[in-house]
Write a protein that holds these residues in place. Structure first.
Motif, PDB file in Angstrom:
ATOM      1  N   UNK A   1      83.313  90.877   5.509  1.00  0.00           N
ATOM      2  CA  UNK A   1      83.711  91.872   6.500  1.00  0.00           C
ATOM      3  C   UNK A   1      82.857  93.143   6.364  1.00  0.00           C
ATOM      4  N   UNK A   2      82.563  93.822   7.465  1.00  0.00           N
ATOM      5  CA  UNK A   2      81.723  95.033   7.411  1.00  0.00           C
ATOM      6  C   UNK A   2      82.268  96.121   6.492  1.00  0.00           C
TER       7      UNK A   2
ATOM      8  N   UNK B   1      69.111 100.651  11.802  1.00  0.00           N
ATOM      9  CA  UNK B   1      68.567 100.552  13.153  1.00  0.00           C
ATOM     10  C   UNK B   1      69.413 101.338  14.154  1.00  0.00           C
ATOM     11  N   UNK B   2      70.720 101.306  13.968  1.00  0.00           N
ATOM     12  CA  UNK B   2      71.645 102.029  14.840  1.00  0.00           C
ATOM     13  C   UNK B   2      72.859 102.436  14.038  1.00  0.00           C
TER      14      UNK B   2
ATOM     15  N   UNK C   1      77.394 101.129  10.962  1.00  0.00           N
ATOM     16  CA  UNK C   1      75.931 101.052  10.831  1.00  0.00           C
ATOM     17  C   UNK C   1      75.464  99.629  11.107  1.00  0.00           C
ATOM     18  N   UNK C   2      74.306  99.525  11.751  1.00  0.00           N
ATOM     19  CA  UNK C   2      73.625  98.240  11.893  1.00  0.00           C
ATOM     20  C   UNK C   2      72.332  98.326  11.101  1.00  0.00           C
ATOM     21  N   UNK C   3      72.206  97.441  10.117  1.00  0.00           N
ATOM     22  CA  UNK C   3      71.084  97.481   9.183  1.00  0.00           C
ATOM     23  C   UNK C   3      70.234  96.223   9.387  1.00  0.00           C
ATOM     24  N   UNK C   4      68.937  96.434   9.648  1.00  0.00           N
ATOM     25  CA  UNK C   4      68.004  95.326   9.858  1.00  0.00           C
ATOM     26  C   UNK C   4      67.370  94.944   8.526  1.00  0.00           C
ATOM     27  N   UNK C   5      67.549  93.687   8.114  1.00  0.00           N
ATOM     28  CA  UNK C   5      66.968  93.200   6.867  1.00  0.00           C
ATOM     29  C   UNK C   5      65.497  92.822   7.075  1.00  0.00           C
TER      30      UNK C   5
ATOM     31  N   UNK D   1      76.260  94.308  10.107  1.00  0.00           N
ATOM     32  CA  UNK D   1      77.162  95.398  10.469  1.00  0.00           C
ATOM     33  C   UNK D   1      77.858  95.901   9.209  1.00  0.00           C
ATOM     34  N   UNK D   2      77.920  97.217   9.047  1.00  0.00           N
ATOM     35  CA  UNK D   2      78.513  97.827   7.856  1.00  0.00           C
ATOM     36  C   UNK D   2      79.392  98.990   8.291  1.00  0.00           C
ATOM     37  N   UNK D   3      80.663  98.993   7.864  1.00  0.00           N
ATOM     38  CA  UNK D   3      81.579 100.107   8.132  1.00  0.00           C
ATOM     39  C   UNK D   3      81.698 100.946   6.865  1.00  0.00           C
TER      40      UNK D   3
END
Length: 376
Positions: free
Chosen positions: A296-297, A319-320, A330-334, A341-343
């Motif tokens: 889960x985020x 990224x966003x 947060x949206x993190x591009x690997x 997605x990270x909360x």
């Protein structure tokens, strides 16, 4: 989804675990199977939710319990009585419809009394029961008004009073909040829940709204394509989804596909991650076994330094992001191109050296207990 904010429930009758029973129930419409061999056991005084997207079969299942449709196979029991073949008026069941179905030409009082009048209840008893039902939902002072003179929330209360006045053993609610706007819906969830728990009636709620089910239900059944995929408390279904559909339908999740390492029963290699995923429990599977793993985020930690742990971390660029009040999404591009997605809670953001921003390189990590291996 916060357990602490849910209404207080009376203790469930542990000896009446099969108060409502559905046994291998099937319903077809032509070639389409709307309900596919559904079996359920519901306790006395339980608030139980049928949750799923439109067309999954949940409303059809409710209509079968109400007697508004007949199953093609299977049996339905209420308090030990086989009601499968009984007409609706002979079942100890009341149903509150999505539209409330109030008679526009009748007063509130007469709407509530309608079912009792059809049952030829004595006038004195009918007046007492109608007054008590309206007082229960705090609508006594509106007894002489017509439905069009009431707000949506007030109409819902009248519909609930009409359902409860017949003292059913089982109350069925079909999308009871769908006609209300979001603010009133959130307020009414707790209000409706408290009324039903005070009455002590066994209740089955149909909804496509996960927040509604999580807020009101003691337990829920997640449905898809006419089948029940998982049954459990809101916490059990959210924290331990049994399949990909459950993980994605309730809340949001990040899914990884991995293969069990040859020399381990807990570590999976995933193509999008530099290090293995280590799950909390050993897997009884052959080496190279592929599985989907959910995290889960809100179970992911973020920082600017590389974690010391050997497994369960990765790195990427922001990224966003969107500020959501109590948390930031947060949206993190690997490096592999995968987006996670990270909360991060407000306190979590404040605990960092600085607030993460666009294009920042960050490290993400999580504990083994945050990972769930999905069955399918």
């Amino acid at each position: 989804m916060n357990e602490a904010t849910r209404p207080q429930r009376p203790p469930l009758a542990q000896t009446a675990a099969d108060f409502v029973q559905l046994v291998d129930v099937v319903k077809r419409y032509g070639e389409a199977v709307a309900v596919n061999r559904v079996s359920l056991s519901i306790r006395k005084n339980e608030m139980f939710a049928l949750l799923g997207s439109s067309g999954c079969g949940k409303s059809t299942l409710l209509r079968l319990m109400a007697g508004l449709a007949s199953p093609d196979a299977g049996r339905i029991f209420v308090d030990g009585e086989d009601v499968t073949a009984l007409p609706p008026y002979r079942r100890p069941v009341s149903m509150m419809f999505q539209s409330y179905a109030l008679f526009p030409h009748m007063s509130v009082e007469n709407n509530v009394a309608y079912g009792l009048r059809r049952d030829s209840v004595a006038k004195n008893e009918m007046r007492q029961r109608v007054a008590a039902a309206l007082d229960l939902v705090q609508m006594g002072k509106y007894a002489q008004r017509k439905p069009h003179q009431l707000s949506g929330g007030q109409q819902q209360r009248v519909a609930l009073a009409r359902s409860l006045v017949k003292r059913p053993k089982l109350l069925l609610l079909d999308e009871p909040m769908s006609a209300l706007d979001k603010k009133i819906r959130q307020e009414t969830q707790f209000e409706l829940g408290n009324i039903l728990y005070d009455v002590g009636v066994t209740c089955i709620l149909v909804t496509h709204d996960q927040e509604e089910a999580m807020t009101m239900a003691d337990r829920l059944a997640l449905m898809d394509d006419g089948r029940i995929l998982q049954v459990g408390t809101p916490g059990e279904v959210y924290e331990s989804p049994s399949c990909r559909f459950a993980a994605e339908f309730i809340g949001s999740t990040n899914l990884f596909t991995g293969e069990l390492e040859a020399d381990s029963s807990r570590r999976f290699r995933c193509p999008h991650l530099e290090v293995p995923l280590e799950v909390p429990h050993a897997m009884n599977a052959r080496r190279g076994h592929a599985a989907q793993i959910s995290v889960r985020p809100e179970r992911i930690a973020m920082g600017f330094r590389k974690p010391e742990q050997e497994c369960n971390w990765t790195a990427g660029k922001i990224e966003q992001y969107a500020y959501m009040g109590s948390y930031t999404l947060y949206y993190v591009r690997l490096a592999s191109g995968r987006l996670l997605a990270v909360d991060i809670s407000r306190m979590g953001v404040h605990a960092l050296e600085r607030a993460p921003d666009y294009c920042d390189t960050v490290y993400l990590s999580w504990g083994a207990e945050s990972l769930v291996v999905l069955e399918k």
